[in-house]
Design a protein around this motif. Structure first.
Motif, short mmCIF file in Angstrom:
data_model
loop_
_atom_site.label_atom_id
_atom_site.label_comp_id
_atom_site.label_asym_id
_atom_site.label_seq_id
_atom_site.Cartn_x
_atom_site.Cartn_y
_atom_site.Cartn_z
N THR A 149 0.88 -1.16 0.00
CA THR A 149 0.03 -0.28 0.15
C THR A 149 1.14 1.48 0.15
O THR A 149 0.43 1.98 -0.54
CB THR A 149 -1.08 0.05 1.29
N ALA A 150 1.87 1.31 0.57
CA ALA A 150 2.80 2.47 0.14
C ALA A 150 3.83 2.50 -0.65
O ALA A 150 3.23 3.44 -1.00
CB ALA A 150 3.75 2.11 1.86
N ILE A 151 4.18 1.07 -1.02
CA ILE A 151 4.65 1.40 -2.21
C ILE A 151 3.69 1.98 -3.38
O ILE A 151 3.77 2.62 -4.39
CB ILE A 151 4.97 0.03 -2.59
N PHE A 152 2.46 1.70 -3.56
CA PHE A 152 1.63 2.03 -4.70
C PHE A 152 1.08 3.13 -4.74
O PHE A 152 0.83 3.85 -5.61
CB PHE A 152 0.64 0.81 -5.00
N GLY A 153 1.42 3.62 -3.05
CA GLY A 153 0.69 5.29 -2.74
C GLY A 153 1.33 6.10 -3.48
O GLY A 153 1.55 6.78 -4.05
N LEU A 154 3.04 6.39 -3.12
CA LEU A 154 4.33 6.79 -3.65
C LEU A 154 3.98 6.50 -4.94
O LEU A 154 4.07 7.64 -5.59
CB LEU A 154 5.18 6.62 -2.93
N LEU A 155 3.63 5.52 -5.71
CA LEU A 155 4.17 5.64 -6.91
C LEU A 155 2.86 5.88 -7.87
O LEU A 155 3.06 7.23 -8.68
CB LEU A 155 4.33 4.07 -7.84
N TYR A 156 1.51 5.94 -7.67
CA TYR A 156 0.53 6.65 -7.36
C TYR A 156 0.75 8.30 -7.40
O TYR A 156 0.06 8.98 -8.92
CB TYR A 156 -0.64 6.36 -7.00
N SER A 157 1.16 8.93 -6.85
CA SER A 157 1.57 10.36 -6.26
C SER A 157 2.46 10.38 -7.71
O SER A 157 2.32 11.77 -8.44
CB SER A 157 1.79 10.37 -5.67
N LYS A 158 3.37 9.85 -8.96
CA LYS A 158 3.96 9.69 -9.26
C LYS A 158 3.37 10.12 -10.89
O LYS A 158 4.16 10.34 -11.45
CB LYS A 158 5.34 9.24 -9.15
N GLN A 159 2.80 9.47 -10.88
CA GLN A 159 1.88 9.31 -12.27
C GLN A 159 0.77 10.30 -12.90
O GLN A 159 0.31 11.28 -12.64
CB GLN A 159 0.25 7.91 -11.98
N THR A 160 1.70 10.41 -14.16
CA THR A 160 0.63 11.93 -14.67
C THR A 160 -0.27 10.77 -16.02
O THR A 160 -0.70 12.28 -16.01
CB THR A 160 1.96 12.50 -15.69
N THR A 161 -0.31 9.94 -16.84
CA THR A 161 -0.63 9.11 -18.31
C THR A 161 -1.45 8.35 -17.25
O THR A 161 -1.73 7.62 -16.43
CB THR A 161 0.36 8.42 -18.46
N SER A 162 -2.58 8.66 -18.52
CA SER A 162 -4.28 7.97 -17.88
C SER A 162 -3.85 6.80 -17.22
O SER A 162 -4.51 6.37 -16.78
CB SER A 162 -5.02 8.20 -18.88
N GLY A 163 -2.86 6.12 -18.53
CA GLY A 163 -2.87 4.27 -17.79
C GLY A 163 -1.97 4.33 -16.15
O GLY A 163 -2.58 3.18 -16.35
N ALA A 164 -1.32 4.22 -16.53
CA ALA A 164 -0.68 4.35 -15.33
C ALA A 164 -1.35 4.94 -13.92
O ALA A 164 -1.47 4.24 -12.81
CB ALA A 164 0.87 5.19 -15.27
N ILE A 165 -1.96 5.96 -14.14
CA ILE A 165 -3.07 6.29 -13.57
C ILE A 165 -3.70 5.17 -12.34
O ILE A 165 -3.90 4.65 -11.61
CB ILE A 165 -3.57 7.52 -13.35
N LEU A 166 -4.72 4.64 -13.95
CA LEU A 166 -5.73 3.41 -13.73
C LEU A 166 -4.85 2.19 -13.03
O LEU A 166 -5.50 1.60 -11.99
CB LEU A 166 -6.28 3.19 -15.09
N ILE A 167 -4.04 1.96 -13.62
CA ILE A 167 -2.87 0.59 -13.04
C ILE A 167 -2.79 0.80 -11.43
O ILE A 167 -2.82 0.27 -11.36
CB ILE A 167 -2.26 -0.11 -14.18
#
Length: 428
Positions: free
Chosen positions: A318-336
């Motif tokens: 959860t911590a890893i995905f939370g940090l990764l999510y904050s860095k995403q800018t593309t729609s596909g990456a945000i969804l995944i």
């Protein structure tokens, strides 16, 4: 003492019988109502504000009254369940919630509705405490995690069901009809549950051996087929109240904070990342599809891998995905990444709230322990929106994900360091 131990071991050796399936169905139905009420309040609040039955400020008070009632209900149910019996707590809470919710449909003004919402929430605050604790006490020891986790899976189905019903009922019949439906269903379930058996584990702890034995006999027999005894657990959970309160409070609070912060603010956070309003709702729906999948994963793994391994791993992910999510800018990456984050959060909901929390306490203290842990989590949930709003205005949305990651890592450390492994161990 010999008879007490014998009855405990017989309870540990029971399997899934007709009686157990009936108990499971009644508990699961109550948990659906518990989950439905959260989304009922949100849908009704939007309606009463838009129809000028309440101002925006009064709508906020309406929601806060519900959270305050849930906190008080969680604490009170702990004392009722531990001292007067599980059945008493289980029936009293549903009668209070159902009757008050039904009356709320006829509220003449918002302040009357707020008062009734507070009282109804006190009743409902006991449901999550009693529901998960009872399934832990009745479920066969070998599959206790699976059955407890399954209750959590079913409870999480209430979100789409309630929102779907609200989308149809409120525009056509008004928000008052939602109170009539939910209150009516609660009273029907209260009537069905009038013959709900007392927990044998509670009866044994209180020295009521004859009554406990009668109930255990019904759990040992399925129709005319007599149960053949299986080996019982070789060990029992080392339950310490202080350690149990620490681990349960930190873990349950962390799960609730992470879940509420991310899912409630998801559309707003998406817009901060440049996603249009219309698209943000679609994105939120897709990502929330990870909720039932995550809950199912948690339910299936806890009896196979073990509680601690599943919980600690899910918190760290959860911590890893939370940090990764904050860095995403593309729609596909945000969804995944968002989908995976939601999946991990609900894996925690099933494994921590649904299974692990109740196993951390001895029978004589179980309801109070889970009540305190849930109560603290509810209060923190009330305060969190103010922090989120301040952080988004003063800094940026990324701070929210650092908050999520920090909370998750702290909880992982506490569970890893102080949490006992309860997989297939007896709970006395």
């Amino acid at each position: 003492m010999d008879r007490s131990l014998n009855l405990q071991r017989r309870m540990d050796a029971t399997r899934e019988t007709k009686t157990f399936y009936g108990i499971f169905a009644m508990i699961a139905a109550g948990m659906i109502l518990d989950g439905a009420d959260v989304y009922l309040a949100s849908a009704v609040n939007s309606a009463v504000v838009s129809q000028h039955f309440a101002t925006l400020a009064q709508g906020s008070i309406f929601l806060s009254a519900g959270f305050l009632g849930l906190f008080i209900g969680s604490i009170l149910s702990g004392f009722v369940g531990d001292f007067l019996g599980r059945k008493q707590a289980y029936q009293m809470n549903l009668l209070l919630f159902g009757s008050i919710t039904l009356i709320a449909a006829f509220s003449p003004n918002i302040w009357f509705l707020i008062g009734l919402r507070f009282l109804a929430a006190i009743g409902l605050g006991a449901e999550i405490v009693t529901g998960f604790s009872l399934i832990n006490e009745f479920a066969p020891i070998r599959h206790r995690g699976r059955w407890s986790g399954t209750v959590s899976v079913i409870a999480n189905l209430s979100a789409p069901l309630t929102l779907l019903v609200a989308a149809v009922i409120i525009p056509n019949f008004s928000w008052r009809a939602m109170f009539i439906i939910i209150g009516g269903l609660a009273l029907i379930l209260w009537f069905v549950r009038r013959h709900f058996p007392e927990s044998p584990r509670w009866l044994i702890a209180r020295g009521h051996y004859d009554e406990a034995e009668q109930i255990i006999k019904t759990l040992e027999t399925s129709g005319s087929q007599q149960y053949v005894e299986q080996p019982v657990a070789q060990s029992q959970v080392e339950a310490h109240i202080g350690r149990g309160l620490l681990v349960a409070t930190v873990a349950v609070s962390a799960v609730n904070l992470v879940q509420y912060t991310f899912t409630s603010w998801m559309p707003t956070l998406l817009m901060k990342q440049g996603i249009a309003v219309a698209h943000s709702l679609t994105f939120s729906s897709v990502m929330l599809a990870g909720a039932p999948i995550g809950a199912l994963i948690g339910a299936l793994l806890v009896d196979v891998v073990g509680r601690k391994k599943v919980i600690v791993t899910a918190f760290l992910m959860t911590a890893i995905f939370g940090l990764l999510y904050s860095k995403q800018t593309t729609s596909g990456a945000i969804l995944i990444i968002g989908f995976l984050l939601v999946m991990m959060i609900y894996t925690l909901m099933a494994s921590v709230v649904g299974v692990y929390m109740s196993e951390l306490f001895p029978t004589y203290y179980r309801f109070r322990g889970t009540g305190y842990a849930n109560g603290v989590a509810k209060i923190l949930t009330v305060l969190t929106p103010y922090f989120v709003a301040w952080a988004m205005m003063a800094f940026n949305a990324s701070l929210i994900f650092y908050f999520i990651a920090t909370i998750a890592v702290i909880a992982a450390i506490v569970v890893a360091a102080y949490g006992p492994e309860t997989k297939q161990k007896a709970i006395y």
